[in-house]
Enzyme design. Structure first.
Site, PDB file in Angstrom:
ATOM      1  N   VAL A  11       0.817  -1.221   0.000  1.00 14.15           N
ATOM      2  CA  VAL A  11       0.000   0.000   0.000  1.00 14.15           C
ATOM      3  C   VAL A  11       0.842   1.259   0.000  1.00 14.15           C
ATOM      4  CG1 VAL A  11      -1.982  -1.111   1.088  1.00 14.15           C
ATOM      5  CG2 VAL A  11      -0.205  -0.098   2.525  1.00 14.15           C
ATOM      6  N   TYR A  33      12.910   4.103   2.741  1.00 18.75           N
ATOM      7  CA  TYR A  33      13.361   3.349   3.906  1.00 18.75           C
ATOM      8  C   TYR A  33      12.457   2.175   4.300  1.00 18.75           C
ATOM      9  CZ  TYR A  33      16.240   7.479   4.147  1.00 18.75           C
ATOM     10  OH  TYR A  33      17.105   8.480   3.819  1.00 18.75           O
ATOM     11  N   ALA A  34      11.276   2.090   3.741  1.00 18.64           N
ATOM     12  CA  ALA A  34      10.382   1.002   4.139  1.00 18.64           C
ATOM     13  C   ALA A  34       9.269   0.813   3.119  1.00 18.64           C
ATOM     14  CB  ALA A  34       9.787   1.274   5.522  1.00 18.64           C
ATOM     15  N   ASP A  68       6.130  14.076  17.710  1.00 19.91           N
ATOM     16  CA  ASP A  68       5.589  14.286  16.356  1.00 19.91           C
ATOM     17  C   ASP A  68       4.070  14.154  16.360  1.00 19.91           C
ATOM     18  OD1 ASP A  68       5.748  14.980  13.704  1.00 19.91           O
ATOM     19  OD2 ASP A  68       6.087  12.940  12.984  1.00 19.91           O
TER      20      ASP A  68
END
Length: 374
Positions: free
Chosen positions: A21, A26-27, A137
């Site tokens: 999805v 990085y991922a 964050d």
């Protein structure tokens, strides 16, 4: 194959990746399911080989803190396993986030709805702070919403512990619109107050249905804050002119919050003002916020299951045991009450990923950005 490798293989077999999805540098994030039950999950595959020193620090932090933080208003890390050179994080699947709900103009928010979202946010944050974890964050798209309406704090890639108050930390954290002025001025020693400022900005955004302090650069962010809340004086915020990156950005008068938040109750404005105090040490704590009169006055917070939902959530919603958001605040501080979220029945459901106009929930996992500091 030793015992550790066998255990890892067993964990890997437990989860099935169904559909990619989202992907970043990085991922990669997949929508997946538990092989034995069909329960939907999100699987975040960290590309270990991308990093010179091995693992991305944001992945280490996410695993570390989510293993420690178990609370109904914090996203649950279900499992961790490795495959080849990749680390896989299995997270509970959530249908939406608060940003999507705020932006959905077909939805009408009642004061009781905003109160419910704020209660769940403060409840999850109080638990983090009680366990000496700063999130660093907080913003609407890191507050995920389950199909039963429960709000859960997510994305701990910038989180860190603060047990040692004298430890220097980076000021390059928190998305700019939700970043407190002390970080914009380069403060390297801070605590839970940085998260409280972010929650205040989210509170204001829920009432306005648009970001409250939306600067285009760090300098413009300070101007935006001072235009809204007035330029701080030494009386308002002792010592702020001595911060490393302090710079004068103009003199602006203080405007009463009532002038902008015309429909807000006096209690709501009082709580908002306590979140957005310039002096960090004077900002309200998450624990004290949960005891604020705002949460005890009428109207009582909406039941999470009755909160406004995006169309994608309505497609996935299942009948669940009602959880009362109008909780006794003493038990809220102790961790809240209400039954556990029940597993959804095994059946194929629509999801936000099917809507090309919706921002992928995978992005809430912040897999595209490297860690900007420690």
């Amino acid at each position: 194959m030793d015992a550790v490798e066998r255990a890892n293989v067993e964990r890997q077999k437990r989860w099935v990746k169904d559909q990619k999805v989202g992907e970043g540098t990085y991922a990669v994030v997949y929508r997946g399911r538990e092989a034995s039950t069909g329960r939907k999950v999100a699987i975040k595959k960290i590309k270990v080989g991308q990093f010179k020193d091995g693992l991305d620090m944001s992945a280490v932090r996410e695993v570390k803190y989510l293993r420690e933080l178990k609370h109904q208003n914090v996203i649950e890390l279900l499992d961790v396993f490795s495959s080849k050179t990749n680390l896989n994080l299995v997270l509970e699947f959530l249908d939406s986030d608060l940003e999507m709900i705020i932006k959905d103009r077909s939805l009408v928010f009642l004061p009781a709805d905003i109160k419910s979202w704020m209660a769940m946010t403060f409840r999850g944050l109080e638990f983090c702070h009680r366990n000496f974890v700063l999130h660093r964050d907080l913003k609407p798209n890191n507050l995920l919403i389950a199909s039963d309406g429960q709000l859960k704090i997510a994305d701990f890639g910038l989180a860190r512990d603060f047990a040692d108050p004298g430890y220097k930390m980076t000021c390059q954290v928190i998305t700019r619109w939700y970043r407190p002025p002390e970080l914009l001025f380069g403060c390297r020693y801070y605590g839970t107050a940085v998260d409280i400022w972010s929650v205040g900005c989210i509170f204001a955004e829920l009432m306005l249905r648009t970001p409250y302090l939306a600067g285009e650069s760090d300098m413009d962010q300070l101007k935006t804050i001072f235009r809204a809340l007035g330029t701080p004086t030494e009386q308002d915020w002792p010592g702020h002119t001595k911060l490393p990156d302090y710079i004068t950005v103009g003199q602006f008068p203080k405007t009463p919050l009532r002038d902008l938040f015309t429909a807000a109750s006096p209690d709501a404005l009082n709580l908002l003002s306590k979140c957005l105090i310039y002096e960090p040490r004077r900002r309200i704590s998450a624990k004290d916020a949960l005891h604020h009169q705002y949460f005890f006055a009428q109207p009582h917070p909406s039941y999470p299951s009755k909160l406004p939902k995006c169309a994608t959530q309505l497609a996935t919603a299942q009948p669940l045991e009602e959880v009362d958001a109008n909780v006794d605040m003493e038990s809220t501080v102790a961790g809240g009450k209400g039954g556990p979220i029940k597993a959804r029945p095994k059946r194929k459901l629509n999801s936000p990923y099917d809507d090309s106009k919706s921002r992928s929930i995978a992005r809430r996992l912040d897999f595209t950005q490297p860690i900007p500091g420690s």
